[in-house]
Each structure stands twice: as structure tokens, then as C-alpha cells.
Design a protein around this motif. Structure first.
Motif, mmCIF file in Angstrom:
data_model
loop_
_atom_site.group_PDB
_atom_site.id
_atom_site.type_symbol
_atom_site.label_atom_id
_atom_site.label_comp_id
_atom_site.label_asym_id
_atom_site.label_seq_id
_atom_site.Cartn_x
_atom_site.Cartn_y
_atom_site.Cartn_z
ATOM 1 N N HIS A 24 -20.201 -8.273 -18.203
ATOM 2 C CA HIS A 24 -21.331 -8.528 -17.316
ATOM 3 C C HIS A 24 -21.859 -7.209 -16.735
ATOM 4 O O HIS A 24 -23.028 -7.102 -16.395
ATOM 5 C CB HIS A 24 -20.923 -9.486 -16.204
ATOM 6 C CG HIS A 24 -22.042 -9.806 -15.269
ATOM 7 N ND1 HIS A 24 -23.194 -10.411 -15.680
ATOM 8 C CD2 HIS A 24 -22.214 -9.555 -13.948
ATOM 9 C CE1 HIS A 24 -24.019 -10.529 -14.644
ATOM 10 N NE2 HIS A 24 -23.447 -10.012 -13.579
ATOM 11 N N HIS A 25 -20.993 -6.219 -16.629
ATOM 12 C CA HIS A 25 -21.412 -4.910 -16.121
ATOM 13 C C HIS A 25 -21.848 -3.973 -17.246
ATOM 14 O O HIS A 25 -22.503 -2.984 -17.001
ATOM 15 C CB HIS A 25 -20.280 -4.255 -15.312
ATOM 16 C CG HIS A 25 -20.168 -4.824 -13.925
ATOM 17 N ND1 HIS A 25 -20.741 -4.235 -12.838
ATOM 18 C CD2 HIS A 25 -19.569 -5.949 -13.472
ATOM 19 C CE1 HIS A 25 -20.494 -4.969 -11.758
ATOM 20 N NE2 HIS A 25 -19.794 -6.010 -12.102
ATOM 21 N N LYS A 26 -21.427 -4.274 -18.464
ATOM 22 C CA LYS A 26 -21.821 -3.454 -19.614
ATOM 23 C C LYS A 26 -22.369 -4.391 -20.671
ATOM 24 O O LYS A 26 -21.687 -4.721 -21.637
ATOM 25 C CB LYS A 26 -20.608 -2.706 -20.182
ATOM 26 C CG LYS A 26 -19.939 -1.785 -19.195
ATOM 27 C CD LYS A 26 -18.636 -1.249 -19.779
ATOM 28 C CE LYS A 26 -17.856 -0.471 -18.742
ATOM 29 N NZ LYS A 26 -16.484 -0.164 -19.176
ATOM 30 N N ALA A 104 -29.558 -5.926 -3.735
ATOM 31 C CA ALA A 104 -28.138 -5.789 -3.398
ATOM 32 C C ALA A 104 -27.276 -5.945 -4.645
ATOM 33 O O ALA A 104 -26.312 -5.206 -4.857
ATOM 34 C CB ALA A 104 -27.746 -6.823 -2.339
ATOM 35 N N HIS A 105 -27.631 -6.895 -5.492
ATOM 36 C CA HIS A 105 -26.806 -7.103 -6.692
ATOM 37 C C HIS A 105 -27.026 -5.977 -7.703
ATOM 38 O O HIS A 105 -26.106 -5.611 -8.427
ATOM 39 C CB HIS A 105 -27.077 -8.466 -7.314
ATOM 40 C CG HIS A 105 -26.032 -8.863 -8.310
ATOM 41 N ND1 HIS A 105 -24.752 -9.209 -7.940
ATOM 42 C CD2 HIS A 105 -26.058 -8.931 -9.657
ATOM 43 C CE1 HIS A 105 -24.051 -9.473 -9.031
ATOM 44 N NE2 HIS A 105 -24.819 -9.315 -10.093
ATOM 45 N N LYS A 106 -28.211 -5.432 -7.737
ATOM 46 C CA LYS A 106 -28.448 -4.262 -8.604
ATOM 47 C C LYS A 106 -27.548 -3.121 -8.163
ATOM 48 O O LYS A 106 -27.044 -2.369 -9.003
ATOM 49 C CB LYS A 106 -29.922 -3.825 -8.538
ATOM 50 C CG LYS A 106 -30.865 -4.829 -9.200
ATOM 51 C CD LYS A 106 -31.254 -4.400 -10.609
ATOM 52 C CE LYS A 106 -31.707 -5.581 -11.452
ATOM 53 N NZ LYS A 106 -33.006 -6.133 -11.040
ATOM 54 N N ALA A 107 -27.365 -2.992 -6.837
ATOM 55 C CA ALA A 107 -26.473 -1.944 -6.321
ATOM 56 C C ALA A 107 -25.052 -2.202 -6.812
ATOM 57 O O ALA A 107 -24.319 -1.277 -7.167
ATOM 58 C CB ALA A 107 -26.518 -1.903 -4.797
ATOM 59 N N GLY A 117 -16.677 -0.703 -6.502
ATOM 60 C CA GLY A 117 -17.926 -1.457 -6.392
ATOM 61 C C GLY A 117 -18.319 -1.722 -4.952
ATOM 62 O O GLY A 117 -17.519 -1.576 -4.026
ATOM 63 N N ILE A 118 -19.583 -2.140 -4.756
ATOM 64 C CA ILE A 118 -20.061 -2.585 -3.451
ATOM 65 C C ILE A 118 -20.808 -3.894 -3.649
ATOM 66 O O ILE A 118 -21.081 -4.285 -4.777
ATOM 67 C CB ILE A 118 -21.014 -1.564 -2.790
ATOM 68 C CG1 ILE A 118 -22.131 -1.173 -3.771
ATOM 69 C CG2 ILE A 118 -20.255 -0.320 -2.352
ATOM 70 C CD1 ILE A 118 -23.278 -0.446 -3.119
ATOM 71 N N CYS A 119 -21.148 -4.554 -2.536
ATOM 72 C CA CYS A 119 -21.965 -5.768 -2.573
ATOM 73 C C CYS A 119 -21.388 -6.839 -3.506
ATOM 74 O O CYS A 119 -22.041 -7.234 -4.487
ATOM 75 C CB CYS A 119 -23.398 -5.462 -3.007
ATOM 76 S SG CYS A 119 -24.310 -4.440 -1.866
#
Ligand SMILES: [Zn+2]
Ligand SMILES: [Zn+2]
Ligand SMILES: [Zn+2]
Length: 132
Positions: A24-26, A104-107, A117-119
Motif C-alpha cells: 500500500h506504501h509502494k 494528512a494521509h498523503k503525509a 510514519g506519521i498520521c
């Protein structure tokens, strides 16, 4: 529910279950991601809670199962449709809250790794994302 999703995202998905969340991140361009398996993980206890809650007239359990189902639906609409645009239903929104959720989710996705990670939340957005 939002608190539970935050904890699961931070400590399970970015923890022992990272191998499912990683794609999901790549993104690899496939229509389905391994990350989609999490829908099944939440769907099964939700379905069982509703079923047994109704059979044994245990309303708390039915409500609990329905709560998971509703959150799952909201999660799908917000995370998969509004943010990641798997369908183009809300592409033209100017809504401030929706745009803040997106930012926020893009961050969160800026970081492609398991750590740092954040958010991790979804519906509760830090104030600063309303102003940028
Ligand atoms: Zn993540
Ligand atoms: Zn995520
Ligand atoms: Zn995402």
C-alpha cells in the motif's frame, strides 16, 4: 473505532503485519493490493458478532459487529475512494475537511517504510492540515 484503527495501523500494519501493508506504501499497479486483506480481517469478526449477537439476542455484540461494519464502509469510502481515488466518485470535492483528510494521509504515505510514519489515523485530522 477510529482509535482502534489508529492502533492497528501503527502497531500491527507498521509492525508484524508490515508485509501485507507494504504494497500500500509502494504501489505495484495491481488492482488489488495485499493490503486489501485487512478488509477480510475486519469483516469476519464483524459478521460473526452480528450473527451470534442476533442468535443469542445479545444486543451489545450485534451493535459491536455493526460498528465494525460501518467503520469498514466509512474507511473504504474515505481511504480507498476519497484519498486513493480507486473510484472517481469524489474527485471534484472542495470540502475543507475532505481535503484535510487527503493531505494528512498523503503525509503518511510520504514515508515508504515500516518505521517513522506519521498520521496513522484517518478521520481525526491534525488542525494544521486544514490550513495548508
Ligand atoms: Zn501505513
Ligand atoms: Zn495507510
Ligand atoms: Zn493509504
Amino acid at each position: 473505532m477510529e482509535g482502534g484503527a489508529w492502533l492497528a495501523h501503527k502497531y500491527l500494519m507498521h509492525g508484524p503485519l508490515w508485509s501485507w501493508h507494504e504494497d500500500h506504501h509502494k504501489p505495484n499497479g495491481n488492482l488489488f493490493q495485499k493490503n486489501d486483506r485487512f478488509f477480510l480481517i475486519f469483516a469476519v469478526p464483524s459478521w460473526l458478532s452480528i450473527m451470534f449477537g442476533m442468535i443469542y439476542q445479545f444486543q451489545f455484540l450485534t451493535g459491536f459487529g455493526a460498528g465494525i461494519a460501518v467503520y469498514g464502509l466509512v474507511y473504504f469510502l474515505v481511504h480507498d475512494v476519497l484519498i486513493h481515488r480507486r473510484f472517481n466518485w469524489f474527485d471534484k470535492t472542495e470540502n475543507k475537511y475532505f481535503r484535510a483528510i487527503r493531505k494528512a494521509h498523503k503525509a503518511h504515505h510520504k514515508n515508504q517504510f515500516k518505521q517513522g510514519g506519521i498520521c496513522f489515523g484517518m478521520l481525526l485530522v491534525p488542525r494544521k492540515y486544514f490550513h495548508i
